[in-house]
Motif scaffolding. Structure first.
Motif, PDB file in Angstrom:
ATOM      1  N   HIS A  90      -7.938  -2.223  -4.303  1.00 62.58           N
ATOM      2  CA  HIS A  90      -7.853  -1.289  -5.430  1.00 62.58           C
ATOM      3  C   HIS A  90      -6.564  -0.477  -5.337  1.00 62.58           C
ATOM      4  CE1 HIS A  90      -9.200   1.115  -8.765  1.00 62.58           C
ATOM      5  NE2 HIS A  90      -8.918   2.204  -8.075  1.00 62.58           N
ATOM      6  N   GLY A  91      -6.233  -0.052  -4.140  1.00 60.29           N
ATOM      7  CA  GLY A  91      -5.021   0.742  -3.952  1.00 60.29           C
ATOM      8  C   GLY A  91      -3.749  -0.019  -4.270  1.00 60.29           C
ATOM      9  N   MET A  92      -3.768  -1.318  -4.093  1.00 60.50           N
ATOM     10  CA  MET A  92      -2.577  -2.125  -4.369  1.00 60.50           C
ATOM     11  C   MET A  92      -2.262  -2.221  -5.859  1.00 60.50           C
ATOM     12  SD  MET A  92      -2.800  -5.280  -1.752  1.00 60.50           S
ATOM     13  CE  MET A  92      -3.037  -5.003  -0.018  1.00 60.50           C
ATOM     14  N   ALA A  93      -3.193  -1.836  -6.681  1.00 64.52           N
ATOM     15  CA  ALA A  93      -2.970  -1.898  -8.131  1.00 64.52           C
ATOM     16  C   ALA A  93      -2.046  -0.784  -8.611  1.00 64.52           C
ATOM     17  CB  ALA A  93      -4.309  -1.804  -8.862  1.00 64.52           C
ATOM     18  N   PHE A  94      -1.739   0.172  -7.751  1.00 61.65           N
ATOM     19  CA  PHE A  94      -0.941   1.325  -8.154  1.00 61.65           C
ATOM     20  C   PHE A  94       0.479   1.201  -7.627  1.00 61.65           C
ATOM     21  CE2 PHE A  94      -5.341   2.658  -7.971  1.00 61.65           C
ATOM     22  CZ  PHE A  94      -5.506   3.179  -9.239  1.00 61.65           C
ATOM     23  N   GLU A  95       1.412   1.626  -8.452  1.00 63.66           N
ATOM     24  CA  GLU A  95       2.823   1.561  -8.069  1.00 63.66           C
ATOM     25  C   GLU A  95       3.385   2.918  -7.672  1.00 63.66           C
ATOM     26  OE1 GLU A  95       4.922  -0.303 -11.267  1.00 63.66           O
ATOM     27  OE2 GLU A  95       3.761  -2.153 -11.095  1.00 63.66           O
ATOM     28  N   ARG A  96       2.707   3.986  -8.098  1.00 59.72           N
ATOM     29  CA  ARG A  96       3.202   5.338  -7.813  1.00 59.72           C
ATOM     30  C   ARG A  96       2.099   6.174  -7.161  1.00 59.72           C
ATOM     31  NH1 ARG A  96       3.420   6.177 -13.126  1.00 59.72           N
ATOM     32  NH2 ARG A  96       2.968   8.359 -12.763  1.00 59.72           N
ATOM     33  N   ALA A  97       2.485   6.918  -6.144  1.00 56.94           N
ATOM     34  CA  ALA A  97       1.515   7.754  -5.440  1.00 56.94           C
ATOM     35  C   ALA A  97       1.014   8.902  -6.311  1.00 56.94           C
ATOM     36  CB  ALA A  97       2.128   8.307  -4.149  1.00 56.94           C
ATOM     37  N   ASP A  98       1.775   9.289  -7.328  1.00 55.92           N
ATOM     38  CA  ASP A  98       1.359  10.413  -8.178  1.00 55.92           C
ATOM     39  C   ASP A  98       0.540   9.964  -9.394  1.00 55.92           C
ATOM     40  OD1 ASP A  98       3.416   9.186  -9.541  1.00 55.92           O
ATOM     41  OD2 ASP A  98       4.398  11.057 -10.125  1.00 55.92           O
ATOM     42  N   ASP A  99       0.193   8.689  -9.471  1.00 60.03           N
ATOM     43  CA  ASP A  99      -0.653   8.190 -10.560  1.00 60.03           C
ATOM     44  C   ASP A  99      -1.989   8.925 -10.516  1.00 60.03           C
ATOM     45  OD1 ASP A  99      -2.617   6.581 -12.007  1.00 60.03           O
ATOM     46  OD2 ASP A  99      -1.076   5.022 -12.072  1.00 60.03           O
ATOM     47  N   GLU A 100      -2.391   9.514 -11.622  1.00 61.22           N
ATOM     48  CA  GLU A 100      -3.612  10.320 -11.661  1.00 61.22           C
ATOM     49  C   GLU A 100      -4.850   9.491 -11.313  1.00 61.22           C
ATOM     50  OE1 GLU A 100      -6.395  12.998 -11.544  1.00 61.22           O
ATOM     51  OE2 GLU A 100      -4.260  13.483 -11.571  1.00 61.22           O
ATOM     52  N   LEU A 146       0.842  -1.207   0.000  1.00 64.90           N
ATOM     53  CA  LEU A 146       0.000   0.000   0.000  1.00 64.90           C
ATOM     54  C   LEU A 146       0.870   1.248   0.000  1.00 64.90           C
ATOM     55  CD1 LEU A 146      -2.863  -0.829   2.497  1.00 64.90           C
ATOM     56  CD2 LEU A 146      -3.025  -0.602   0.028  1.00 64.90           C
ATOM     57  N   LEU A 147       0.516   2.172  -0.828  1.00 59.56           N
ATOM     58  CA  LEU A 147       1.240   3.446  -0.908  1.00 59.56           C
ATOM     59  C   LEU A 147       0.868   4.334   0.277  1.00 59.56           C
ATOM     60  CD1 LEU A 147       0.808   4.004  -4.732  1.00 59.56           C
ATOM     61  CD2 LEU A 147       2.901   3.356  -3.541  1.00 59.56           C
ATOM     62  N   PRO A 148       1.775   5.194   0.694  1.00 56.94           N
ATOM     63  CA  PRO A 148       1.529   6.052   1.867  1.00 56.94           C
ATOM     64  C   PRO A 148       0.215   6.857   1.827  1.00 56.94           C
ATOM     65  CG  PRO A 148       3.836   6.139   1.275  1.00 56.94           C
ATOM     66  CD  PRO A 148       3.149   5.336   0.208  1.00 56.94           C
ATOM     67  N   PRO A 149      -0.178   7.459   0.703  1.00 57.91           N
ATOM     68  CA  PRO A 149      -1.436   8.219   0.748  1.00 57.91           C
ATOM     69  C   PRO A 149      -2.653   7.333   1.059  1.00 57.91           C
ATOM     70  CG  PRO A 149      -0.236   8.693  -1.287  1.00 57.91           C
ATOM     71  CD  PRO A 149       0.481   7.591  -0.600  1.00 57.91           C
ATOM     72  N   LEU A 150      -2.633   6.104   0.561  1.00 55.28           N
ATOM     73  CA  LEU A 150      -3.742   5.201   0.836  1.00 55.28           C
ATOM     74  C   LEU A 150      -3.701   4.733   2.289  1.00 55.28           C
ATOM     75  CD1 LEU A 150      -6.157   4.058  -0.642  1.00 55.28           C
ATOM     76  CD2 LEU A 150      -4.826   2.023  -1.107  1.00 55.28           C
ATOM     77  N   LYS A 151      -2.511   4.491   2.798  1.00 49.54           N
ATOM     78  CA  LYS A 151      -2.376   4.115   4.211  1.00 49.54           C
ATOM     79  C   LYS A 151      -2.906   5.225   5.111  1.00 49.54           C
ATOM     80  CE  LYS A 151       1.414   0.815   4.135  1.00 49.54           C
ATOM     81  NZ  LYS A 151       2.719   0.450   4.692  1.00 49.54           N
ATOM     82  N   ALA A 152      -2.592   6.456   4.773  1.00 47.57           N
ATOM     83  CA  ALA A 152      -3.063   7.591   5.578  1.00 47.57           C
ATOM     84  C   ALA A 152      -4.591   7.657   5.568  1.00 47.57           C
ATOM     85  CB  ALA A 152      -2.468   8.890   5.047  1.00 47.57           C
ATOM     86  N   LEU A 153      -5.182   7.419   4.423  1.00 43.20           N
ATOM     87  CA  LEU A 153      -6.637   7.451   4.319  1.00 43.20           C
ATOM     88  C   LEU A 153      -7.258   6.315   5.134  1.00 43.20           C
ATOM     89  CD1 LEU A 153      -8.811   8.938   2.227  1.00 43.20           C
ATOM     90  CD2 LEU A 153      -8.999   6.562   1.555  1.00 43.20           C
ATOM     91  N   LEU A 154      -6.685   5.121   5.021  1.00 43.17           N
ATOM     92  CA  LEU A 154      -7.198   3.980   5.777  1.00 43.17           C
ATOM     93  C   LEU A 154      -6.985   4.172   7.279  1.00 43.17           C
ATOM     94  CD1 LEU A 154      -6.118   1.097   3.398  1.00 43.17           C
ATOM     95  CD2 LEU A 154      -8.454   1.834   3.904  1.00 43.17           C
TER      96      LEU A 154
END
Length: 178
Positions: free
Chosen positions: A52-62, A9-17
Motif C-alpha cells: 500500500h505504501g508503494m502506491a505513494f510518490e510523496r511523503a506529504d500525500d494526505e 518505500l518512502l522514509p515515513p513508511l520505512k520508519a514505521l516498518l
C-alpha cells in the motif's frame, strides 16, 4: 530487512516498518513458523502495508499521512505486547484490510458522484434551452413587466440549471427552484 531496503518505500513508511520489526523479532523467538511459512500472517501484514505504501510518490500525500496515522496504532499495539502471536498479527492484518477497503469504497463513491456531476454538466446546455422554452411558454400570458420577464427567462433559468447540474434533474434542490 528486504522490505526496508526497498527504494520504492518512502522514509515515513520505512520508519514505521522499522518500528514493527521489533515485534516481528519478538514473534520469531517464539513462533518457528514465522521463518518457515510464507503465508504467515506477519508476512501478510508486512507485505500489505509495504504494498500500500508503494502506491505513494510523496511523503506529504494526505492519503499516505492518513494511512500512517491509522497504522501507527496497529504497530504500537503489536510493539506493546511482550510476546506477540501470529493471531495478533492476523487481527492487525484484518483491521488493515478493512481500513483499506473502507478507504477504497469512499474513493469509489466520490468517483461515482464526480462522474454523475460531469455527466450532468454535459446536459447543461440542453437543459438550459428546454427550461428557457418552457418558462417562456408558461409566462407568455402572465402579467409580467419586461425586467421580471427577462429575469425569469435568463437568470432564473441559470439558477434552475445550476441546481440540476449540481444535484440532479429530479433533485429536491432543482424541484424547489422550478
Amino acid at each position: 530487512d528486504q522490505i526496508l531496503a526497498d527504494p520504492r518505500l518512502l522514509p515515513p513508511l520505512k520508519a514505521l516498518l522499522a518500528r514493527l520489526q521489533v515485534a516481528v523479532v519478538r514473534l520469531a523467538r517464539s513462533d518457528a513458523n514465522l521463518l518457515h511459512k510464507q503465508d504467515h500472517p506477519t508476512w501478510g501484514l508486512l507485505n500489505r502495508v509495504a504494498a500500500h505504501g508503494m502506491a505513494f510518490e510523496r511523503a506529504d500525500d494526505e492519503r499516505l499521512q492518513s494511512f500512517l496515522r491509522f497504522i501507527e496504532g496497529e504497530v504500537q499495539g503489536l510493539i506493546d505486547v511482550a510476546v506477540p502471536s501470529a493471531a495478533l498479527f492476523q487481527q492487525a492484518l484484518t483491521r488493515v484490510e478493512a481500513h483499506l477497503s473502507s478507504q477504497a469504497q469512499q474513493r469509489s463513491e466520490r468517483s461515482v458522484q464526480a462522474l454523475g456531476a460531469l455527466e450532468r454538466e454535459t446536459l447543461r446546455e440542453p437543459w438550459r434551452k428546454l427550461l428557457h422554452e418552457q418558462l417562456a411558454d408558461q409566462t407568455t400570458e402572465a402579467p409580467l413587466g419586461p425586467k421580471l420577464r427577462r429575469f425569469m427567462n435568463t437568470a432564473w433559468v441559470e439558477v434552475i440549471v445550476q441546481a440540476m447540474v449540481l444535484h440532479g434533474r429530479e433533485s429536491p434542490q432543482a424541484m424547489m427552484r422550478i
